[in-house]
Design a protein around this motif. Structure first.
Motif, PDB file in Angstrom:
ATOM      1  N   UNK A 118       0.837  -1.206   0.000  1.00  0.00           N
ATOM      2  CA  UNK A 118       0.000   0.000   0.000  1.00  0.00           C
ATOM      3  C   UNK A 118       0.874   1.259   0.000  1.00  0.00           C
ATOM      4  N   UNK A 119       1.926   1.200   0.812  1.00  0.00           N
ATOM      5  CA  UNK A 119       2.839   2.343   0.896  1.00  0.00           C
ATOM      6  C   UNK A 119       3.475   2.606  -0.475  1.00  0.00           C
ATOM      7  N   UNK A 120       3.934   1.518  -1.099  1.00  0.00           N
ATOM      8  CA  UNK A 120       4.545   1.621  -2.435  1.00  0.00           C
ATOM      9  C   UNK A 120       3.601   2.260  -3.434  1.00  0.00           C
ATOM     10  N   UNK A 121       2.365   1.760  -3.435  1.00  0.00           N
ATOM     11  CA  UNK A 121       1.382   2.259  -4.403  1.00  0.00           C
ATOM     12  C   UNK A 121       1.153   3.755  -4.183  1.00  0.00           C
ATOM     13  N   UNK A 122       1.070   4.162  -2.920  1.00  0.00           N
ATOM     14  CA  UNK A 122       0.850   5.577  -2.626  1.00  0.00           C
ATOM     15  C   UNK A 122       2.037   6.425  -3.089  1.00  0.00           C
ATOM     16  N   UNK A 123       3.247   5.973  -2.835  1.00  0.00           N
ATOM     17  CA  UNK A 123       4.427   6.733  -3.262  1.00  0.00           C
ATOM     18  C   UNK A 123       4.438   6.904  -4.782  1.00  0.00           C
ATOM     19  N   UNK A 124       4.052   5.834  -5.485  1.00  0.00           N
ATOM     20  CA  UNK A 124       4.071   5.923  -6.950  1.00  0.00           C
ATOM     21  C   UNK A 124       2.988   6.866  -7.444  1.00  0.00           C
ATOM     22  N   UNK A 125       1.820   6.748  -6.815  1.00  0.00           N
ATOM     23  CA  UNK A 125       0.675   7.535  -7.258  1.00  0.00           C
ATOM     24  C   UNK A 125       0.828   9.015  -6.890  1.00  0.00           C
ATOM     25  N   UNK A 126       1.196   9.283  -5.639  1.00  0.00           N
ATOM     26  CA  UNK A 126       1.179  10.674  -5.165  1.00  0.00           C
ATOM     27  C   UNK A 126       2.505  11.389  -5.327  1.00  0.00           C
ATOM     28  N   UNK A 127       3.591  10.638  -5.439  1.00  0.00           N
ATOM     29  CA  UNK A 127       4.892  11.304  -5.467  1.00  0.00           C
ATOM     30  C   UNK A 127       5.731  10.940  -6.681  1.00  0.00           C
ATOM     31  N   UNK A 128       5.165  10.132  -7.579  1.00  0.00           N
ATOM     32  CA  UNK A 128       5.865   9.845  -8.834  1.00  0.00           C
ATOM     33  C   UNK A 128       7.108   8.988  -8.697  1.00  0.00           C
ATOM     34  N   UNK A 129       7.214   8.241  -7.604  1.00  0.00           N
ATOM     35  CA  UNK A 129       8.379   7.372  -7.468  1.00  0.00           C
ATOM     36  C   UNK A 129       8.316   6.232  -8.482  1.00  0.00           C
ATOM     37  N   UNK A 130       9.481   5.744  -8.882  1.00  0.00           N
ATOM     38  CA  UNK A 130       9.509   4.603  -9.794  1.00  0.00           C
ATOM     39  C   UNK A 130       9.157   3.347  -9.004  1.00  0.00           C
ATOM     40  N   UNK A 131       8.795   2.301  -9.734  1.00  0.00           N
ATOM     41  CA  UNK A 131       8.475   1.033  -9.091  1.00  0.00           C
ATOM     42  C   UNK A 131       9.679   0.511  -8.313  1.00  0.00           C
ATOM     43  N   UNK A 132      10.846   0.549  -8.973  1.00  0.00           N
ATOM     44  CA  UNK A 132      12.031  -0.001  -8.315  1.00  0.00           C
ATOM     45  C   UNK A 132      12.395   0.763  -7.052  1.00  0.00           C
ATOM     46  N   UNK A 133      12.365   2.095  -7.152  1.00  0.00           N
ATOM     47  CA  UNK A 133      12.704   2.897  -5.973  1.00  0.00           C
ATOM     48  C   UNK A 133      11.739   2.594  -4.840  1.00  0.00           C
TER      49      UNK A 133
END
Ligand code: ADP
Ligand code: MG
Ligand code: ZN
Length: 485
Positions: free
Chosen positions: A303-318
């Motif tokens: 869930x944390x990963x998904x939020x970072x990608x969605x709201x902060x544009x982080x890459x999947x790997x990061x």
């Protein structure tokens, strides 16, 4: 690696995770590590006649938390059975383990391999007690330490549904992150608080029947899990190709030789003569209790990963790397709270610089810098106060510094600053052009690669304090304007 060519591998995992309780599963003895041998024992965990077990409610809470987070169907009634066998480290002569009525059925581990989503369906999760430890001495003597006897464990059993060693290791890694995040287990494979057995079989591609499996023990690191499965797949394929048959057996992985060897065959496997323990009532849970436990679950790594990608544009790997450990999640979230506008740069800085100096200790992790320092540093680069290169130097100062200086203090103390104003930079540009006429001529003949060299010269003249981006722009403009082209 998949079984080459005509065979495919099938893998199922059995994972034992020690629950992070203060005391054992059926008595009040401490579960602490590294105590003097046989000092954390009592009549209950020694199996003395007449001693009665009492179930540790904290262990139940932690186990339920894991079951819910993994999507298991938690049973309102489950039963402890006696699993009977004879071994020196099992003082009662049986292990208390949930057998035909486990705590939880079904569920799954959702993970990914190179970004492709995968799921390891779970058969069950059950509660059980650990055995003691046999320590084999150099002169052939065997010593028994019963401190671990009675330590609470959950066993998480996957379906035979994983197709490669890479999938198995990725599923286990995700499971580990989840258990850490839940504060259910400390994830220490080398110390044995998280243990994984891998069941491996191969079958002809296209076949729907399972092949005969072997069960690999002694996989005390992620790397060994992956390697052991690979060598076992290769061994089984070789046996089948030679016209032989795989026998069902338990095998141990030897990391020294990189091979697996037989421990015991099916014939030598135990008949455990299970029966429900007459001293323990069924473990009864209520729907309301489960609902409350579900409500109290923390955000899971996925869930944390998904939020970072969605709201902060982080890459999947990061986001995968940063969510692997709850302490790292906490570090990044704290830095993010201080500098939300530079999320991706923060993530990169943590992955490339901060992680190198971080040390994991079970549930916690030690960092040599604070999230606030990292946020300030990345913000200073963003504001063009310092260059990226200077930021790394400042970071090294911060890492070595015991006094806890702020980024601003280090910048001031070292006299670091980025010369970004056009006036000062233009003077440097003029100097560089005058000092390197042949490169200037080359550029103007079309060899634009020399621009990098000229920027480097300018940086040297500025003692590394020029803003390289602006310097490059101004140099380029000067080179192009004076050719008149
Ligand atoms: P036990 O090992 O106690 O006999 P099971 O027979 O239920 O228990 O199997 C335990 C594990 O072995 C599970 O993780 C299951 O997925 C895996 N497994 C069972 N059969 C196979 C098979 N043919 N190939 C690979 N894994 C298997
Ligand atoms: Mg087994
Ligand atoms: Zn005890």
């Amino acid at each position: 690696m998949n079984a080459p060519g005509e065979y495919e591998a099938v893998i199922g995992l059995e994972v034992h995770a020690q629950l992070l309780t203060e005391t054992k599963l059926f008595c009040g003895c401490a579960t602490s590590f590294g105590a003097e041998p046989n000092t954390r024992v009592c009549p209950v965990c020694l199996g003395l006649p007449g001693a009665l077990p009492a179930l540790n409610q904290r262990a139940v809470e932690l186990a339920v938390r894991a079951c819910l987070a993994l999507g298991g169907e938690v049973q309102l009634s489950s039963v402890f059975a006696r699993k009977q066998y004879f071994y020196a480290d099992l003082p009662k002569g049986y292990q208390l383990s949930q057998h035909d009525r486990p705590l939880s059925l079904g569920g799954g581990i959702d993970f990914s391999v190179d970004g492709a989503p995968r799921r390891a369906p779970l058969t069950r999760i059950h509660l059980e007690e650990d055995a003691g430890k046999s320590v084999h001495g150099a002169q052939g003597q065997s010593l028994v330490d019963l401190n671990r006897a009675g330590t609470p464990l959950i066993e998480i059993v996957t379906e035979p549904a994983l197709g490669s060693s890479v999938e198995a290791a990725a599923a286990l890694r995700e499971l580990r992150s989840i258990l850490l995040t839940l504060e259910v287990n400390d994830g220490r494979m080398a110390e044995g608080s998280l243990r994984c057995d891998a069941n491996v079989s191969v079958r002809p591609v296209g076949s729907t029947e399972l092949g005969t499996r072997s069960e690999l023990k002694n996989l005390n690191s992620m790397r060994f899990v992956q390697r052991a499965i690979d060598v076992e797949i290769a061994r089984q394929v070789q046996v089948l190709r030679a016209g032989g048959r795989v026998v069902q057996e338990t095998r141990a992985f030897d990391p020294e030789t990189g091979t697996t060897r037989s421990l015991r065959g099916k014939e030598e496997s135990h008949d455990y003569r299970y029966f429900a323990d007459p001293d323990l009532p069924p473990l009864v849970l209520t729907a309301a209790g489960l609902a409350a436990a579900r409500e109290a679950l923390p955000a899971l790594p996925s869930e944390v990963r998904a939020r970072w990608q969605r709201e902060h544009g982080l890459s999947r790997q990061a986001s995968e790397t940063l969510s692997a450990h709850p302490a790292l999640i906490g570090f990044f979230e704290a830095a993010l709270a201080a500098a939300p506008s530079v999320a991706v740069k923060l993530a990169n800085f943590i992955l490339t610089e901060v992680l190198r100096g971080a040390a994991e200790q079970g549930l916690s992790m030690s960092f040599r810098v604070t999230p606030a320092q990292v946020a300030d540093l990345v913000l200073a680069v963003e504001a063009r106060q310092v260059s990226g290169k200077q930021a790394k130097e400042i970071f090294q100062v911060l890492e070595a510094d015991e006094a806890g200086q702020s980024v601003a203090q280090v910048i001031a103390a070292r006299g670091l600053r980025l010369v970004a104003d056009d006036g000062a930079l233009s003077a440097l540009v003029a100097e560089v052009l005058a000092a390197h006429p042949s490169q200037v001529a080359a550029y103007r003949k079309g060899n634009h690669a020399v621009l990098g060299y000229l920027v480097g010269q300018l940086m040297r003249r500025s003692s590394g304090q020029a803003d390289p981006r602006r310097a490059s722009e101004l140099l380029k403009a000067a080179l192009e304007s004076e050719t008149g082209s």
